[in-house]
Design an enzyme around this catalytic site. Structure first.
Site, PDB file in Angstrom:
ATOM      1  N   GLY A  63       0.847  -1.189   0.000  1.00 15.58           N
ATOM      2  CA  GLY A  63       0.000   0.000   0.000  1.00 15.58           C
ATOM      3  C   GLY A  63       0.878   1.232   0.000  1.00 15.58           C
ATOM      4  O   GLY A  63       2.070   1.146   0.328  1.00 15.58           O
ATOM      5  N   CYS A  90       5.361  -6.120   1.711  1.00 12.25           N
ATOM      6  CA  CYS A  90       5.771  -4.713   1.692  1.00 12.25           C
ATOM      7  C   CYS A  90       5.072  -3.940   2.822  1.00 12.25           C
ATOM      8  O   CYS A  90       5.365  -4.172   3.989  1.00 12.25           O
ATOM      9  CB  CYS A  90       5.508  -4.114   0.322  1.00 12.25           C
ATOM     10  SG  CYS A  90       6.484  -2.643   0.029  1.00 12.25           S
ATOM     11  N   TYR A  91       4.100  -3.080   2.512  1.00  8.36           N
ATOM     12  CA  TYR A  91       3.390  -2.379   3.585  1.00  8.36           C
ATOM     13  C   TYR A  91       2.821  -3.379   4.594  1.00  8.36           C
ATOM     14  O   TYR A  91       2.838  -3.151   5.809  1.00  8.36           O
ATOM     15  CB  TYR A  91       2.268  -1.513   2.997  1.00  8.36           C
ATOM     16  CG  TYR A  91       1.430  -0.803   4.049  1.00  8.36           C
ATOM     17  CD1 TYR A  91       1.839   0.418   4.586  1.00  8.36           C
ATOM     18  CD2 TYR A  91       0.235  -1.369   4.509  1.00  8.36           C
ATOM     19  CE1 TYR A  91       1.084   1.051   5.562  1.00  8.36           C
ATOM     20  CE2 TYR A  91      -0.526  -0.737   5.487  1.00  8.36           C
ATOM     21  CZ  TYR A  91      -0.101   0.479   6.004  1.00  8.36           C
ATOM     22  OH  TYR A  91      -0.841   1.103   6.961  1.00  8.36           O
ATOM     23  N   HIS A 178       8.035  -7.632  -3.650  1.00  4.86           N
ATOM     24  CA  HIS A 178       6.736  -8.016  -4.221  1.00  4.86           C
ATOM     25  C   HIS A 178       6.859  -9.341  -4.975  1.00  4.86           C
ATOM     26  O   HIS A 178       7.182  -9.354  -6.162  1.00  4.86           O
ATOM     27  CB  HIS A 178       6.235  -6.931  -5.179  1.00  4.86           C
ATOM     28  CG  HIS A 178       5.763  -5.706  -4.462  1.00  4.86           C
ATOM     29  ND1 HIS A 178       4.496  -5.595  -3.954  1.00  4.86           N
ATOM     30  CD2 HIS A 178       6.407  -4.570  -4.137  1.00  4.86           C
ATOM     31  CE1 HIS A 178       4.367  -4.425  -3.341  1.00  4.86           C
ATOM     32  NE2 HIS A 178       5.515  -3.785  -3.439  1.00  4.86           N
ATOM     33  N   GLU A 180       4.639 -11.098  -6.168  1.00  7.78           N
ATOM     34  CA  GLU A 180       3.563 -11.290  -7.146  1.00  7.78           C
ATOM     35  C   GLU A 180       3.874 -10.723  -8.535  1.00  7.78           C
ATOM     36  O   GLU A 180       3.215 -11.082  -9.498  1.00  7.78           O
ATOM     37  CB  GLU A 180       2.255 -10.680  -6.620  1.00  7.78           C
ATOM     38  CG  GLU A 180       2.201  -9.152  -6.500  1.00  7.78           C
ATOM     39  CD  GLU A 180       2.841  -8.596  -5.219  1.00  7.78           C
ATOM     40  OE1 GLU A 180       3.613  -9.327  -4.570  1.00  7.78           O
ATOM     41  OE2 GLU A 180       2.580  -7.420  -4.894  1.00  7.78           O
ATOM     42  N   ASP A 236     -13.478 -10.757 -24.840  1.00  2.34           N
ATOM     43  CA  ASP A 236     -14.193 -10.530 -23.589  1.00  2.34           C
ATOM     44  C   ASP A 236     -15.707 -10.670 -23.764  1.00  2.34           C
ATOM     45  O   ASP A 236     -16.359 -11.412 -23.034  1.00  2.34           O
ATOM     46  CB  ASP A 236     -13.872  -9.140 -23.020  1.00  2.34           C
ATOM     47  CG  ASP A 236     -12.381  -8.889 -22.985  1.00  2.34           C
ATOM     48  OD1 ASP A 236     -11.627  -9.874 -23.048  1.00  2.34           O
ATOM     49  OD2 ASP A 236     -11.976  -7.719 -22.919  1.00  2.34           O
ATOM     50  N   LYS A 384      -6.726 -10.784 -18.598  1.00  5.45           N
ATOM     51  CA  LYS A 384      -7.013 -11.179 -19.983  1.00  5.45           C
ATOM     52  C   LYS A 384      -6.712 -12.653 -20.270  1.00  5.45           C
ATOM     53  O   LYS A 384      -7.519 -13.350 -20.873  1.00  5.45           O
ATOM     54  CB  LYS A 384      -6.176 -10.294 -20.923  1.00  5.45           C
ATOM     55  CG  LYS A 384      -6.557 -10.399 -22.373  1.00  5.45           C
ATOM     56  CD  LYS A 384      -7.645  -9.421 -22.668  1.00  5.45           C
ATOM     57  CE  LYS A 384      -8.076  -9.407 -24.100  1.00  5.45           C
ATOM     58  NZ  LYS A 384      -9.143  -8.408 -24.290  1.00  5.45           N
TER      59      LYS A 384
END
Ligand code: XMP
Length: 528
Positions: A63, A90-91, A178, A180, A236, A384
């Site tokens: 964050g 992180c945060y 991070h 991710e 989509d 996507k």
């Protein structure tokens, strides 16, 4: 904050508490990649609620705030006592340290942004499978100065002594980087260690599980009411049409508005495919004349986009009134569309994200927010490539699932200057040749987009003994991950040669083919 409607039957195995990071949904997506069901919830979720949901693990997102500032988002301190494994990112890690008695400081001179090699000091748990020196993505100004009682450091980097920490006894973990993001090379491995080894989750969340649950959620949401979907033929809206057809059958009406700027054969292909082959109710609206007459004399790209966007809304409103009434509007909104429309700041009172304006040009072809419909958006949390997998599982053929992106305003923004029927015919023919030859060379899936652009200028050429004075076609082929940045594709000379020969020989009104070798930035993918 708005989150997925909770399925009473299935509780999330991992809950991600969102502290306003742009990566919160990306963490959820990474967890889905390990075939484990996860859910992003507000950081304000109480320990009591979490206990009731009974996740096997909790992840605290990053964050933009500093934990020691007043007004910083804090979590219910009760969560530390739940006995559920927690990973702070992180945060999230700084918050863990701050709330459990350690010290977090503004790291004067020690802020770290970008890639850093991680030196693993303890590979017994979270970092079990990580190679020493694995590149991790750092993005932090604050640092952990001293650890709470019972915590140890698992890894360090050059400028961060506590890059990963743990309290093994309580299954509390924190990482300053991070895991991710794609740039963190051992990131997925770390996430798997947390999910499987530490939280003991089972891999039982698949695309088919998503489809089954999305179908029952849509059925619950709409009941016996009618739903309208604006079908464009892109991945989509096509995936959504298949999903809704499975969920609610003939309560669904698809509307396909042909504004006249589609590729050659596209309207016929779509109608044949959805209506004839799969018996999905598609209403074909021929609005070609309306759109082109509105564009008469218009050369400015922004004006063109605005006119097309407004006309689309007008046609949509008229036609939905004619075909209606409808209670719901289905939209193929994906997560990247949502993130573009929401900020990273969080309202301290409600926990909601504070909205920012979406980039104007990606709204073209979209619908205004104040329509009198309730929305059905079952793909809202997906990225996507996840939508492609869902489409594939629903039986959509590769031809649709793996097709190149195509802009809402269509060929109108690939004809520079005024759009006329003559130019449209010319560009359609050239565009078809580009597609055919790129496919023939086996390059279709290697490039992000490959298309033709028509320039409204004349140059001199010679064909036979005749002098020609005609338009040039620009060949634009780019490779890209997400359309945000792109590089021009290195197409083999033989393919370029065939494209050029065929266009000049077969397309009336063109006597020259040029190649666009501009990356994005500084160029954009489309020419207008
Ligand atoms: P640019 O030209 O901005 O394009 O580099 C990035 C990606 O977005 C597509 N694009 C659009 N898609 N409506 C859309 O649905 C639009 O108005 C629009 N304009 C650009 C473009 O094809 C590329 O994939």
């Amino acid at each position: 904050m708005s989150s997925f409607t909770l399925d009473k039957e299935r509780n999330p195995a991992i809950i991600i508490l969102d502290f306003g990071s742009q990566y919160s949904e990306l963490i959820a997506r990474r967890i889905r990649e390990t075939q484990v069901y996860s859910l992003v919830m507000s950081y304000m979720t109480s320990a009591e609620e979490l206990k009731e949901l009974g996740p096997k693990g909790i992840i605290l997102s990053g964050g933009p705030s500093s934990v020691y500032e007043s007004g910083a988002p804090l979590c219910d301190p009760g969560i530390w006592e739940l006995g559920i494994p927690i990973l702070g990112v992180c945060y999230g890690m700084q918050l863990m340290v701050h709330q459990l008695g350690g010290v977090v400081n503004a790291a004067t001179g020690k802020a770290e942004y970008g890639k850093a090699p991680l030196e693993v000091d303890d590979s017994t748990s979270l970092l079990r499978t990580l190679m020493n020196g694995s590149t991790m993505w750092m993005s932090h100004g604050d640092s952990v100065e001293s650890l709470p009682q019972d915590f140890t450091s698992l890894a360090h980097t050059n400028s961060t002594p506590n890059a990963a920490i743990a309290c093994h006894r309580r299954s509390l973990y924190g990482v300053q980087f991070h895991p991710e993001v794609v740039h963190s090379l051992g990131g997925m491995s770390l996430i798997r260690n947390f999910v499987y080894d530490i939280c003991k989750c089972e891999p039982n969340w698949t695309t088919n599980t998503f489809i089954d649950e999305a179908i029952s959620q849509v059925q619950n949401q709409v009941g016996d009411k009618r739903v309208l979907l604006a079908l464009s033929g892109g991945v989509d809206s096509s995936t959504l049409a298949f999903l809704l057809n499975k969920a609610i059958g003939n309560q669904l009406t698809c509307m396909f508005i042909d504004q006249g700027f589609m590729r050659k054969g596209e309207p016929e292909f779509l109608m044949k495919f959805f209506d004839d082959k799969f018996h999905i109710n598609v209403q074909y609206i021929n609005a070609r004349q309306r759109f082109i007459s509105k564009l008469k004399g218009i050369v400015d790209p922004e004006k063109k986009r605005k006119i097309i966007g407004n006309e689309f809304i007008r046609v949509f409103e008229e036609e939905s009134a004619r075909l209606g009434p409808f209670d719901y509007l289905a939209q193929g909104t994906l997560y990247p569309d949502v993130i573009e429309s929401s900020g990273t700041n969080i309202d301290p009172k409600t926990g909601d994200r504070i909205a920012v304006k979406i980039k104007s040009h990606h709204n073209v072809g979209g619908l205004p927010k104040d329509l009198q419909f309730k929305l059905v958006e079952p793909l809202k949390k997906l990225f996507k490539d996840e939508v492609r997998k869902v489409g594939q599982s629903l039986g959509l053929p590769d031809e649709i699932v793996r097709r190149h992106p195509f802009p809402g305003p269509g060929l109108a923004i690939r004809i520079l200057g005024e759009v006329t029927d003559e130019k449209l015919t010319c560009l359609r023919d050239a565009d078809l040749i580009v597609r055919e030859e790129i496919r023939r060379s086996g390059l279709y899936h290697d490039v992000w987009q490959a298309f033709a652009v028509l320039l409204p200028v004349y140059s001199v050429g010679v064909m036979g003994d005749q002098r020609t004075y005609a338009w040039p076609i620009v060949l634009r082929c780019v490779s890209s991950e997400d359309g945000m940045t792109a590089d021009w594709s290195r197409i083999p000379y033989e393919t370029l040669e065939r494209i050029s020969n065929r266009i000049v020989n077969e397309v009336h009104g063109v006597n020259r083919v040029v190649l666009d070798i501009t990356s994005k930035p500084p160029g954009t993918i489309e020419w207008e």
